[in-house]
Write a protein that holds these residues in place. Structure first.
Motif, PDB file in Angstrom:
ATOM      1  N   MET A 279      29.146  20.458  33.716  1.00 48.45           N
ATOM      2  CA  MET A 279      29.442  21.656  34.503  1.00 48.45           C
ATOM      3  C   MET A 279      28.765  22.848  33.842  1.00 48.45           C
ATOM      4  O   MET A 279      28.774  22.970  32.621  1.00 48.45           O
ATOM      5  N   ASN A 280      28.181  23.700  34.660  1.00 41.13           N
ATOM      6  CA  ASN A 280      27.749  24.992  34.133  1.00 41.13           C
ATOM      7  C   ASN A 280      28.992  25.787  33.760  1.00 41.13           C
ATOM      8  O   ASN A 280      30.087  25.507  34.234  1.00 41.13           O
ATOM      9  N   LYS A 281      28.795  26.782  32.934  1.00 43.91           N
ATOM     10  CA  LYS A 281      29.927  27.621  32.553  1.00 43.91           C
ATOM     11  C   LYS A 281      30.430  28.405  33.770  1.00 43.91           C
ATOM     12  O   LYS A 281      29.642  28.871  34.579  1.00 43.91           O
ATOM     13  N   ILE A 282      31.744  28.497  33.860  1.00 44.95           N
ATOM     14  CA  ILE A 282      32.356  29.310  34.913  1.00 44.95           C
ATOM     15  C   ILE A 282      32.385  30.756  34.425  1.00 44.95           C
ATOM     16  O   ILE A 282      32.788  31.023  33.300  1.00 44.95           O
ATOM     17  N   ARG A 283      31.915  31.670  35.265  1.00 48.95           N
ATOM     18  CA  ARG A 283      32.041  33.081  34.890  1.00 48.95           C
ATOM     19  C   ARG A 283      32.579  33.853  36.089  1.00 48.95           C
ATOM     20  O   ARG A 283      32.463  33.398  37.233  1.00 48.95           O
ATOM     21  N   VAL A 284      33.169  34.987  35.794  1.00 43.62           N
ATOM     22  CA  VAL A 284      33.782  35.817  36.838  1.00 43.62           C
ATOM     23  C   VAL A 284      33.247  37.233  36.688  1.00 43.62           C
ATOM     24  O   VAL A 284      33.098  37.728  35.569  1.00 43.62           O
ATOM     25  N   ARG A 285      32.954  37.861  37.813  1.00 42.89           N
ATOM     26  CA  ARG A 285      32.579  39.272  37.758  1.00 42.89           C
ATOM     27  C   ARG A 285      33.257  40.028  38.894  1.00 42.89           C
ATOM     28  O   ARG A 285      33.694  39.436  39.881  1.00 42.89           O
ATOM     29  N   VAL A 286      33.341  41.338  38.707  1.00 39.53           N
ATOM     30  CA  VAL A 286      33.802  42.205  39.789  1.00 39.53           C
ATOM     31  C   VAL A 286      32.738  42.158  40.876  1.00 39.53           C
ATOM     32  O   VAL A 286      31.536  42.205  40.590  1.00 39.53           O
ATOM     33  N   ALA A 287      33.177  42.003  42.104  1.00 40.72           N
ATOM     34  CA  ALA A 287      32.258  41.876  43.233  1.00 40.72           C
ATOM     35  C   ALA A 287      32.190  43.195  43.997  1.00 40.72           C
ATOM     36  O   ALA A 287      33.036  44.069  43.820  1.00 40.72           O
ATOM     37  N   ASP A 288      31.191  43.299  44.836  1.00 37.25           N
ATOM     38  CA  ASP A 288      31.020  44.458  45.709  1.00 37.25           C
ATOM     39  C   ASP A 288      31.344  44.001  47.127  1.00 37.25           C
ATOM     40  O   ASP A 288      30.650  43.132  47.672  1.00 37.25           O
TER      41      ASP A 288
ATOM     42  N   MET B 263      42.021  34.731  37.423  1.00 41.16           N
ATOM     43  CA  MET B 263      43.230  35.515  37.172  1.00 41.16           C
ATOM     44  C   MET B 263      43.126  36.296  35.866  1.00 41.16           C
ATOM     45  O   MET B 263      43.591  37.432  35.782  1.00 41.16           O
ATOM     46  N   GLU B 264      42.519  35.691  34.853  1.00 43.67           N
ATOM     47  CA  GLU B 264      42.353  36.420  33.585  1.00 43.67           C
ATOM     48  C   GLU B 264      41.496  37.660  33.794  1.00 43.67           C
ATOM     49  O   GLU B 264      41.782  38.723  33.246  1.00 43.67           O
ATOM     50  N   ALA B 265      40.454  37.532  34.622  1.00 48.09           N
ATOM     51  CA  ALA B 265      39.589  38.682  34.911  1.00 48.09           C
ATOM     52  C   ALA B 265      40.347  39.755  35.685  1.00 48.09           C
ATOM     53  O   ALA B 265      40.219  40.952  35.404  1.00 48.09           O
ATOM     54  N   VAL B 266      41.155  39.335  36.655  1.00 51.20           N
ATOM     55  CA  VAL B 266      41.920  40.293  37.458  1.00 51.20           C
ATOM     56  C   VAL B 266      42.949  41.013  36.577  1.00 51.20           C
ATOM     57  O   VAL B 266      43.084  42.238  36.624  1.00 51.20           O
ATOM     58  N   ILE B 267      43.668  40.249  35.754  1.00 49.07           N
ATOM     59  CA  ILE B 267      44.685  40.845  34.875  1.00 49.07           C
ATOM     60  C   ILE B 267      44.025  41.820  33.893  1.00 49.07           C
ATOM     61  O   ILE B 267      44.534  42.921  33.664  1.00 49.07           O
TER      62      ILE B 267
ATOM     63  N   GLY C 210      39.638  48.826  50.394  1.00 45.49           N
ATOM     64  CA  GLY C 210      40.036  49.583  49.215  1.00 45.49           C
ATOM     65  C   GLY C 210      40.331  48.729  47.994  1.00 45.49           C
ATOM     66  O   GLY C 210      40.741  49.253  46.960  1.00 45.49           O
ATOM     67  N   ALA C 211      40.128  47.412  48.118  1.00 44.13           N
ATOM     68  CA  ALA C 211      40.473  46.497  47.021  1.00 44.13           C
ATOM     69  C   ALA C 211      39.304  46.339  46.057  1.00 44.13           C
ATOM     70  O   ALA C 211      38.149  46.583  46.409  1.00 44.13           O
ATOM     71  N   VAL C 212      39.627  45.924  44.818  1.00 43.11           N
ATOM     72  CA  VAL C 212      38.596  45.453  43.890  1.00 43.11           C
ATOM     73  C   VAL C 212      38.506  43.940  44.106  1.00 43.11           C
ATOM     74  O   VAL C 212      39.526  43.241  44.048  1.00 43.11           O
ATOM     75  N   HIS C 213      37.318  43.449  44.377  1.00 42.39           N
ATOM     76  CA  HIS C 213      37.123  42.022  44.632  1.00 42.39           C
ATOM     77  C   HIS C 213      36.473  41.366  43.419  1.00 42.39           C
ATOM     78  O   HIS C 213      35.721  42.012  42.678  1.00 42.39           O
ATOM     79  N   PHE C 214      36.760  40.087  43.256  1.00 42.72           N
ATOM     80  CA  PHE C 214      36.229  39.312  42.140  1.00 42.72           C
ATOM     81  C   PHE C 214      35.588  38.052  42.692  1.00 42.72           C
ATOM     82  O   PHE C 214      36.071  37.480  43.669  1.00 42.72           O
ATOM     83  N   LEU C 215      34.505  37.624  42.042  1.00 44.04           N
ATOM     84  CA  LEU C 215      33.886  36.346  42.384  1.00 44.04           C
ATOM     85  C   LEU C 215      33.760  35.510  41.123  1.00 44.04           C
ATOM     86  O   LEU C 215      33.357  36.020  40.070  1.00 44.04           O
ATOM     87  N   ALA C 216      34.110  34.234  41.251  1.00 43.61           N
ATOM     88  CA  ALA C 216      33.888  33.262  40.173  1.00 43.61           C
ATOM     89  C   ALA C 216      32.655  32.449  40.544  1.00 43.61           C
ATOM     90  O   ALA C 216      32.466  32.097  41.717  1.00 43.61           O
ATOM     91  N   PHE C 217      31.836  32.165  39.549  1.00 43.15           N
ATOM     92  CA  PHE C 217      30.588  31.430  39.759  1.00 43.15           C
ATOM     93  C   PHE C 217      30.532  30.209  38.862  1.00 43.15           C
ATOM     94  O   PHE C 217      30.995  30.248  37.718  1.00 43.15           O
ATOM     95  N   GLU C 218      29.927  29.138  39.387  1.00 41.77           N
ATOM     96  CA  GLU C 218      29.427  28.076  38.521  1.00 41.77           C
ATOM     97  C   GLU C 218      27.916  28.216  38.578  1.00 41.77           C
ATOM     98  O   GLU C 218      27.323  28.040  39.653  1.00 41.77           O
TER      99      GLU C 218
END
Length: 142
Positions: A3-12, A89-93, A46-54
């Motif tokens: 598996m590639n590393k899972i990463r999370v970023r704030v999305a637009d 969830m860790e990124a959101v928290i 008005g929300a902050v969105h997050f995306l997780a990527f492989e």
């Protein structure tokens, strides 16, 4: 295949809209039969969105409302059980804490409550139905 590393970023919400919609449509509308008119609401703007990527492929999403409410946590079926939800969830928290919001809350589907409990959330309501699915309200922090 590793598996590639899972990463999370704030999305637009505007720029990443197609990817966020693709994931939420697959999970909530296709899998869980949530009516599209209930899935898409004015809170998305008005929300902050997050995306997780492989690698470069978006596989999960979540949103954070200004109130501190976390929602629409979703991971594509083929990537479940790989801690993608934990990473999201860790990124959101972390983002809520960065904003000085020490209390986070969410409505969890009942089957997912143990997942959120592992992350420090506690059930604070009786079960209730939302879009025909049993939910509980959960809170983390003060």
């Amino acid at each position: 295949m590793p598996m590639n590393k899972i990463r999370v970023r704030v999305a637009d919400w505007l720029k990443d809209n197609a990817e966020i919609r693709r994931i939420r449509e697959a999970v909530f509308i296709a899998e869980q039969s949530v009516p599209p008119e209930l899935e898409w609401d004015s809170d998305d703007d008005g929300a902050v969105h997050f995306l997780a990527f492989e690698g470069d492929f978006p596989i999960g999403t979540a949103r954070l409302l200004p109130s501190g409410e976390i929602g629409r946590v979703s991971v594509l079926k083929d990537w479940r059980g790989l801690k993608v939800g934990d990473a999201l969830m860790e990124a959101v928290i972390a983002e809520t804490e960065r904003r000085g919001q020490t209390r986070q809350f969410l409505s969890a589907q009942v089957y997912a409550a143990p997942f959120y409990e592992r992350l420090g959330f506690k059930v604070v309501s009786d079960e209730f139905l939302e879009v025909g699915i049993p939910h509980v309200d959960m809170v983390r922090g003060d």
